[in-house]
Design a protein around this motif. Sequence first.
Motif, short mmCIF file in Angstrom:
data_model
loop_
_atom_site.label_atom_id
_atom_site.label_comp_id
_atom_site.label_asym_id
_atom_site.label_seq_id
_atom_site.Cartn_x
_atom_site.Cartn_y
_atom_site.Cartn_z
N CYS A 129 0.84 -1.20 0.00
CA CYS A 129 0.00 0.00 0.00
C CYS A 129 0.87 1.25 0.00
O CYS A 129 1.79 1.37 0.82
N ASN A 130 0.59 2.16 -0.92
CA ASN A 130 1.25 3.47 -0.94
C ASN A 130 0.26 4.54 -0.51
O ASN A 130 -0.82 4.69 -1.08
N ILE A 131 0.64 5.28 0.52
CA ILE A 131 -0.15 6.43 0.97
C ILE A 131 0.67 7.68 0.69
O ILE A 131 1.83 7.78 1.09
N GLY A 132 0.08 8.62 -0.04
CA GLY A 132 0.82 9.84 -0.32
C GLY A 132 0.37 10.52 -1.60
O GLY A 132 -0.72 10.26 -2.12
N THR A 133 1.24 11.37 -2.10
CA THR A 133 0.89 12.25 -3.22
C THR A 133 1.62 11.90 -4.52
O THR A 133 1.60 12.69 -5.46
N ARG A 134 2.28 10.74 -4.58
CA ARG A 134 2.95 10.25 -5.79
C ARG A 134 3.84 11.34 -6.40
O ARG A 134 3.60 11.77 -7.54
N PRO A 135 4.86 11.78 -5.66
CA PRO A 135 5.67 12.92 -6.13
C PRO A 135 6.44 12.66 -7.41
O PRO A 135 6.78 13.62 -8.12
N THR A 136 6.70 11.40 -7.76
CA THR A 136 7.46 11.12 -8.99
C THR A 136 6.68 11.51 -10.23
O THR A 136 7.28 11.90 -11.25
N VAL A 137 5.34 11.43 -10.16
CA VAL A 137 4.54 11.68 -11.37
C VAL A 137 4.09 13.13 -11.46
O VAL A 137 3.37 13.50 -12.40
N GLY A 138 4.48 13.98 -10.51
CA GLY A 138 4.12 15.39 -10.60
C GLY A 138 3.88 16.02 -9.25
O GLY A 138 3.74 15.33 -8.24
N ALA A 139 3.84 17.32 -9.22
CA ALA A 139 3.61 18.06 -7.98
C ALA A 139 2.12 18.36 -7.81
O ALA A 139 1.37 18.42 -8.79
N GLY A 140 1.71 18.57 -6.58
CA GLY A 140 0.34 19.00 -6.30
C GLY A 140 -0.70 17.91 -6.43
O GLY A 140 -1.89 18.21 -6.54
N ASN A 141 -0.29 16.63 -6.43
CA ASN A 141 -1.26 15.55 -6.53
C ASN A 141 -2.04 15.39 -5.23
O ASN A 141 -1.51 15.64 -4.14
N ALA A 142 -3.28 14.96 -5.33
CA ALA A 142 -4.07 14.69 -4.14
C ALA A 142 -3.50 13.48 -3.40
O ALA A 142 -2.90 12.59 -4.01
N ARG A 143 -3.69 13.44 -2.10
CA ARG A 143 -3.25 12.30 -1.30
C ARG A 143 -4.15 11.10 -1.60
O ARG A 143 -5.38 11.22 -1.59
N THR A 144 -3.54 9.97 -1.88
CA THR A 144 -4.30 8.77 -2.21
C THR A 144 -3.85 7.60 -1.36
O THR A 144 -2.78 7.61 -0.75
N ILE A 145 -4.69 6.58 -1.31
CA ILE A 145 -4.39 5.30 -0.67
C ILE A 145 -4.52 4.24 -1.76
O ILE A 145 -5.63 3.89 -2.18
N GLU A 146 -3.39 3.77 -2.28
CA GLU A 146 -3.38 2.84 -3.41
C GLU A 146 -2.69 1.54 -3.01
O GLU A 146 -1.61 1.57 -2.42
N THR A 147 -3.31 0.42 -3.35
CA THR A 147 -2.77 -0.87 -2.93
C THR A 147 -2.60 -1.80 -4.13
O THR A 147 -3.55 -2.03 -4.89
N HIS A 148 -1.38 -2.32 -4.28
CA HIS A 148 -1.14 -3.38 -5.25
C HIS A 148 -1.33 -4.71 -4.53
O HIS A 148 -0.67 -4.98 -3.52
N ILE A 149 -2.25 -5.52 -5.03
CA ILE A 149 -2.58 -6.80 -4.40
C ILE A 149 -1.75 -7.89 -5.05
O ILE A 149 -1.81 -8.09 -6.27
N LEU A 150 -0.97 -8.58 -4.25
CA LEU A 150 -0.04 -9.58 -4.78
C LEU A 150 -0.81 -10.77 -5.36
O LEU A 150 -1.71 -11.33 -4.72
N GLY A 151 -0.45 -11.16 -6.58
CA GLY A 151 -1.07 -12.32 -7.22
C GLY A 151 -2.52 -12.14 -7.56
O GLY A 151 -3.27 -13.12 -7.62
N PHE A 152 -2.95 -10.90 -7.82
CA PHE A 152 -4.36 -10.61 -8.05
C PHE A 152 -4.47 -9.57 -9.15
O PHE A 152 -3.78 -8.55 -9.13
N ASN A 153 -5.37 -9.81 -10.12
CA ASN A 153 -5.48 -8.88 -11.23
C ASN A 153 -6.93 -8.69 -11.69
O ASN A 153 -7.18 -8.26 -12.81
N ASP A 154 -7.90 -9.01 -10.81
CA ASP A 154 -9.31 -8.87 -11.18
C ASP A 154 -9.73 -7.40 -11.18
O ASP A 154 -9.14 -6.56 -10.49
N ASN A 155 -10.78 -7.10 -11.91
CA ASN A 155 -11.37 -5.77 -11.90
C ASN A 155 -12.28 -5.66 -10.68
O ASN A 155 -13.30 -6.36 -10.59
N ILE A 156 -11.94 -4.80 -9.73
CA ILE A 156 -12.72 -4.70 -8.50
C ILE A 156 -13.23 -3.28 -8.26
O ILE A 156 -13.58 -2.93 -7.13
N TYR A 157 -13.31 -2.47 -9.31
CA TYR A 157 -13.83 -1.12 -9.15
C TYR A 157 -15.25 -1.17 -8.58
O TYR A 157 -16.09 -1.95 -9.03
N GLY A 158 -15.50 -0.34 -7.59
CA GLY A 158 -16.82 -0.28 -6.97
C GLY A 158 -17.05 -1.30 -5.88
O GLY A 158 -18.12 -1.31 -5.26
#
Length: 295
Positions: free
Chosen positions: A227-256
């Motif tokens: 899980c990455n919590i933060g503003t993703r500074p590598t991709v640009g400045a002024g990004n909103a704070r997000t909570i993004e998680t890469h799930i190991l061994g999982f690639n299903d569409n789980i939006y919503g």
Amino acid sequence: MVVAATGFFDGVHAGHRAVLQVLKDTARAEGEESAVVTFWPHPRNVLQQDASSFRLLNTLEEKKELIHAFGIDRFYVIPFTRDFSQLSTVEFMKEYLVDHFHVDTLVIGYDHRLGRSSTASREELAALAASVGLRTRIVEEVHCGDRKVSSTQIRNALAAGDVRTAAEMLGYRYTLHGVVVSGNMLGRTMGFPTANMALYEPLKTVPADGVYAVEVEVLGRNYGGVCNIGTRPTVGAGNARTIETHILGFNDNIYGLDIRIRFIDRLREERRFSSMEELRMQIECDKDKAAGYFK
């Protein structure tokens, strides 16, 4: 009749659990029901005591689930209002505990507070309780190492990214619960699809920015994750704070869909990388570290 404990119980942490254990044991010995009498929302939010920055460890539903899972029979919620905050200790004990909830024994924790501007010690609270016919049981404070366990100490640990100490004081891994929402798809284009979480309770405490090894619950199963919590500074400045998680061994569409993440350890701080390739290589390293917690 009822044996009860009162308080906000934010976190239902080790100190609270000591109170709940005495509550449960006393009720069993007396042949009575056990009950927790709590309040919602938090008094600091209602009374505007740093309400703009104050955050919670539990939602009301999480707190209810934890207390019932401990084996407590009843869970009562009193709406906390400005009018309610003006009740004296004796008024609260008599009107709510004795008359409304039929309590005959009150379990008191080490830092228990009841009623308007209450600064009474536990012994003074016991005397006030006796004046309205309540017996009392007093519970000593609980320590984690050299720290006194409290909701404030846990919030401080999370603010520092120290999710391991927070878990030790809580007695379980700190959890965020929300719904998966669409993001900018950057992770997927790099080969690391992520689930972007929107919290159900915006007043929940979010750990400090950084990268964490987490357990992920989705679609009724548990997975390892990063899980990455933060503003993703590598991709640009002024990004909103997000909570993004890469799930190991999982690639299903789980939006919503519903998602829970439980924090195991902090792997590193969030930082800006000199290139997307350097970021990609670091994420590979993060995945390997996180996977080590699940071997």
